[in-house]
Motif scaffolding. Structure first.
Motif, PDB file in Angstrom:
ATOM      1  N   GLU A   1      28.295   2.473  15.380  1.00 15.06           N
ATOM      2  CA  GLU A   1      28.689   1.073  15.259  1.00 15.06           C
ATOM      3  C   GLU A   1      28.157   0.538  13.932  1.00 15.06           C
TER       4      GLU A   1
ATOM      5  N   LYS B   1      29.078   7.377  19.063  1.00  7.92           N
ATOM      6  CA  LYS B   1      29.910   6.659  18.101  1.00  7.92           C
ATOM      7  C   LYS B   1      29.022   5.746  17.259  1.00  7.92           C
TER       8      LYS B   1
ATOM      9  N   ARG C   1      25.732   4.794  19.095  1.00  7.33           N
ATOM     10  CA  ARG C   1      25.910   4.286  20.455  1.00  7.33           C
ATOM     11  C   ARG C   1      26.466   5.382  21.354  1.00  7.33           C
TER      12      ARG C   1
END
Length: 661
Positions: free
Chosen positions: A347, A345, A519
């Motif tokens: 960030e 993901k 991440r």
């Protein structure tokens, strides 16, 4: 590493098997195969290199090729034309002649009575490049490749240019190849006076490749040829891609696993530019066993389970104290069944608050000296050191102390809006792990020539004072930042001696800067494992001179010039079997003034020696590079000695116009 001496099949070696090309040029191959291969044919594995099988790659060849042969393969290590014990001339890297020769060798091998008609190709660095490029040509017998420390894009992700910036490794590698290719064949292979005739012909036709590479400063047809990213679908062979986080080619594995349509898997460890069964930093892995699983599946049709392996296996390195060399990197192996992975993901972190004044970036030209080598090659002081000296010369955006550990897996990106006070400017971005005591460890970095912000093929000059948008993509990484540490994003306008400086000192005004950080959920332990390293009986040598590496940074307080001096003495050894002794030393000097980008200079001096009994030869090669606002000025010299007698000398000198670089 475990040494294996007993194999399923007894191995026979041919130190000089001649392979004659269609134009009559004889290539010299060292070949290992089962002694009963004619009665029970086996697949062939080709490694096709300019690095001299007799004395150059023999250390790793000895560990690797007999091992494959003992498990039922004909392992073929070919000296490219114009190098080692092969005839002919080499005019460039990855030339059409080189790739056609490889295709012809593959066809030759497939037709031999000891071969079952299936061929694999492998290699690291040059050999990793050309096996992918050969695969894109689809020779019928080529079924699988194993490519290590390689690239899919010769312009944007090799030793020449990065982010449109000129890498100093472009000069360094040109001077290295000038030295490597200046050596003669072994008289024990090319007998009588034939070795001397081949040598003199080589020297008289030797190319200094730097002017050619500098003549193509944008991503033009020269670089597109051989860049398999131009058409990933051309690769039909099964591809196993392997690399290391401490190597310069960190991005290839992700690129291949993402884009290749044929069967493909990727492995990235903590390693430098070495094969992973003997690479550092540790842990090394059982690469040869992993390779056999690949070969057995695609060359023998055995069910080895490789198709069920995760698409992407990566070693997430733990935070460590900064050091120029790490014998070992603690961490863990993670596995992604598909790549790109839904587990990753992004960030988003805004580095400049709304309404804040622009961040002014105007770095001294000496920023970057803590960056280490572009691709660390020796088990010595070549890794990035403590980043604090470079951080002090950069604009740093420190993030809050982490309350819990995070795993970063992927390629961070920084989107910026900025204005430059010059039409030409570079930007360098580093992502660092800041320890509680302030020590700063490099996680990843990226550079961008801002005239290339929209295209490497069609650069556009900056308009001073005009705000533009740009994205700096940092290299792929896999790194755990522990609780109590901070992330630092350091931005500079110089990164010496990684990239050549812009013609003028530059000021950038950053109005916005947005970091996108990939991440991954925290890995709790190894998600995949590998067998311990093993190999065939090591190369037997006598050490004549021990290897040694030295690096020094000095500042002349009178002139202000800062000089990085590097000496890599690779030592001298004698082969116990055939008696050939070889040694090499390289000295590099990189000089720049903090306030003057046009003061930048690079100089190298290589010494190569070969000897046996009363016979000895030596080559000395020299190269220099500097620039003014309009041109790159390069020069080189070759001296060749038989005994102590100078038998050949040649000088090169050329000015190449700068083109938004």
């Amino acid at each position: 590493m475990k040494t294996v001496t007993e194999f399923p099949r007894k191995v026979v070696e041919f130190p000089d098997m001649g392979i004659v090309m269609p134009d009559g040029c004889r290539l010299s191959a060292r070949v290992w195969m089962p002694e009963d291969a004619t009665d029970d044919p086996v697949p062939a594995i080709l490694e096709h290199l300019p690095y001299r099988k007799r004395d150059g790659t023999i250390f790793r060849d000895q560990l690797t090729h007999p091992y494959f042969a003992g498990h039922g393969y004909a392992s073929i290590r070919v000296d490219m034309r114009g190098n080692g014990d092969s005839e002919g001339l080499m005019d460039d890297e990855y030339s059409e002649q080189e790739l056609q020769d490889a295709c012809d060798v593959i066809a030759w091998a497939a037709a031999q009575p000891w071969c079952n008609g299936n061929v694999g190709m492998m290699g690291i660095s040059w050999g990793g490049f050309n096996c992918l490029q050969v695969a894109a040509k689809q020779p019928p017998a080529l079924k699988a490749v194993i490519s290590l420390c390689s690239t899919v894009d010769r312009y944007a992700d090799d030793i020449h240019y990065k982010g449109g910036c000129l890498l100093l490794e472009n000069f360094g590698w040109a001077s290295t190849m000038l030295s490597y290719s200046s050596r003669p064949p072994d008289p024990a292979i090319a007998g009588g006076n034939r070795w001397r005739d081949l040598w003199l012909n080589r020297l008289e036709n030797q190319s200094f490749l730097l002017p050619l590479w500098l003549s193509h400063q944008h991503r033009d047809a020269y670089w597109k040829r051989g860049s398999i990213c131009e058409d990933f679908s051309a690769v039909k062979a099964a591809v196993l891609s392997i690399g290391g986080w401490h190597d310069g080619y960190r991005n290839t594995i992700s690129n291949l696993v993402t884009n290749i349509e044929s069967p493909v898997k990727g492995i990235v460890g903590p390693w430098i530019h070495k094969y992973p069964h003997y690479a550092g930093p540790k842990p090394a892995i059982g690469f040869l066993q992993e390779a056999l699983r690949w070969w057995d599946r695609w060359l023998k049709g055995a069910e080895t389970g490789v198709e069920a392996d995760p698409a992407y296996r990566a070693y997430v390195m733990d935070s460590v104290r900064p050091a120029r060399w790490h014998p070992e990197r603690p961490g863990r192996w993670v596995a992604e069944q598909t790549w790109p992975s839904a587990n990753i993901k992004l960030e988003t972190i805004e580095l400049i608050p709304d309404g804040a004044k622009p961040a002014i970036v105007a770095s001294p030209q000496t920023c970057g000296l803590a960056g280490g080598e572009y691709f660390p090659f020796t088990f010595g002081p070549e890794l990035p050191g403590d980043q604090r000296p470079d951080d002090a010369l950069s604009v740093c955006f420190d993030q809050p102390e982490l309350g819990e550990a995070i795993d970063i897996v992927g390629a961070p990106e920084l989107d910026v809006r900025l204005a430059s006070d010059r039409p030409q400017a570079n930007i360098a971005v580093r992502l660092c792990d800041v320890h509680p005591d302030g020590a700063s460890e490099l996680i990843s970095y990226g550079v961008l020539n801002l005239t290339h912000r929209n295209s490497h093929e069609f650069p556009q000059a900056l308009v001073p004072g005009q705000t533009v948008s740009a994205r700096v993509v940092l290299d792929q990484c896999a790194y755990r930042v522990p609780a109590g540490h901070k992330l630092r994003i350091a931005v500079s306008t110089a990164y010496w001696p990684m990239i050549w400086p812009s013609p003028e000192p530059v000021r950038l005004d950053l109005s916005t800067a947005t970091l996108r950080l990939p991440r991954r959920p925290l890995a709790r332990g190894d998600e995949v494992s590998f067998p311990e390293p093993e190999g065939a009986t090591p190369w037997a040598t006598e050490t004549i001179r021990q290897a040694n590496s030295e690096r020094h940074v000095d500042r002349d307080e009178k002139t202000g010039l800062v000089r990085l001096s590097i000496t890599d003495d690779f030592g001298e050894v004698r082969d116990i079997d055939h008696g050939l002794a070889n040694g090499s030393v390289v000295r590099e000097i990189w000089t720049i003034h903090p306030d003057d980008p046009l003061s930048a200079t690079g100089a190298t001096h290589w010494t190569q020696t070969l000897s046996r009994n009363e016979w000895s030869v030596r080559t000395e090669t020299f190269a220099e590079m500097r620039s003014d606002a309009a041109n790159f000025i390069v020069s080189a010299r070759i001296e060749a000695y038989e005994g102590e007698k100078l038998i050949f000398e040649r000088d090169f000198e050329q000015a190449i116009p700068r083109s938004r670089v």
